[in-house]
Design a protein around this motif. Structure first.
Motif, short mmCIF file in Angstrom:
data_model
loop_
_atom_site.label_atom_id
_atom_site.label_comp_id
_atom_site.label_asym_id
_atom_site.label_seq_id
_atom_site.Cartn_x
_atom_site.Cartn_y
_atom_site.Cartn_z
N ASP A 30 -2.18 44.32 80.80
CA ASP A 30 -1.12 45.08 81.46
C ASP A 30 -1.58 45.60 82.81
OD1 ASP A 30 0.50 44.62 79.31
OD2 ASP A 30 0.13 46.59 78.38
N ILE A 31 -2.83 46.03 82.90
CA ILE A 31 -3.35 46.52 84.18
C ILE A 31 -3.49 45.37 85.17
CG2 ILE A 31 -5.42 47.44 85.29
CD1 ILE A 31 -5.76 49.26 82.95
N MET A 32 -3.97 44.21 84.69
CA MET A 32 -4.16 43.07 85.59
C MET A 32 -2.82 42.56 86.10
SD MET A 32 -7.45 42.52 85.65
CE MET A 32 -7.93 40.85 85.88
N MET A 33 -1.78 42.64 85.27
CA MET A 33 -0.46 42.13 85.67
C MET A 33 0.30 43.11 86.55
SD MET A 33 -0.47 39.16 84.35
CE MET A 33 1.20 38.57 84.33
N GLU A 36 0.46 47.28 91.12
CA GLU A 36 0.04 48.52 91.75
C GLU A 36 -1.48 48.62 91.73
OE1 GLU A 36 1.88 51.16 89.09
OE2 GLU A 36 3.89 50.77 89.80
N SER A 37 -2.01 49.60 92.46
CA SER A 37 -3.45 49.82 92.42
C SER A 37 -3.83 50.42 91.07
CB SER A 37 -3.90 50.75 93.55
OG SER A 37 -3.45 52.06 93.29
N LEU A 38 -5.11 50.40 90.77
CA LEU A 38 -5.59 50.87 89.48
C LEU A 38 -5.29 52.34 89.26
CD1 LEU A 38 -7.05 49.78 87.02
CD2 LEU A 38 -9.19 50.44 88.06
N LYS A 42 -2.39 54.88 86.09
CA LYS A 42 -2.83 56.00 85.26
C LYS A 42 -4.05 55.61 84.43
CE LYS A 42 1.75 57.94 85.04
NZ LYS A 42 2.87 58.29 84.22
N LEU A 43 -5.14 55.49 85.13
CA LEU A 43 -6.41 55.13 84.50
C LEU A 43 -6.78 56.11 83.39
CD1 LEU A 43 -8.71 53.07 84.75
CD2 LEU A 43 -9.82 54.65 86.32
N THR A 48 -9.08 58.21 78.16
CA THR A 48 -9.05 59.19 77.07
C THR A 48 -9.21 58.56 75.68
OG1 THR A 48 -6.63 59.24 77.24
CG2 THR A 48 -7.83 61.00 78.30
N PRO A 49 -8.57 57.44 75.36
CA PRO A 49 -8.84 56.86 74.03
C PRO A 49 -10.26 56.33 73.88
CG PRO A 49 -6.99 55.72 75.06
CD PRO A 49 -7.47 56.74 76.01
N ILE A 50 -10.84 55.83 74.98
CA ILE A 50 -12.21 55.33 74.91
C ILE A 50 -13.18 56.49 74.66
CG2 ILE A 50 -14.05 54.25 76.26
CD1 ILE A 50 -11.85 52.50 77.54
#
Length: 72
Positions: A30-33, A36-38, A42-43, A48-50
């Motif tokens: 989803d981030i790669m697709m 927008e910028s990273l 909402k990095l 937070t889950p990691i």
């Protein structure tokens, strides 16, 4: 083995497992697709889950270590 070493090892392992679950669920895709910028994606939603997985693994390891070998 000291408590800090135990916590650090299991924190890293728990974080790695949480990151792998996110990868399997398609979070990185989803981030790669996203066009927008990273930072716009909402990095924080991934970090937070990691970190939560790492904290869970580390805390459970400390609790189990305390039960297995009580200080007396």
């Amino acid at each position: 083995m000291s408590s800090l070493k135990i916590f650090t090892w299991w924190f890293m392992l728990g974080s790695l497992m949480a990151a792998s679950v996110i990868l399997l669920q398609g979070g990185i895709r989803d981030i790669m697709m996203a066009g927008e910028s990273l930072w716009d994606v909402k990095l924080v939603e991934l970090i937070t889950p990691i970190l939560g997985g790492g904290l869970l693994g580390g805390c459970i390891a400390l609790i189990l270590n305390r039960i297995r070998k009580p200080d007396s």
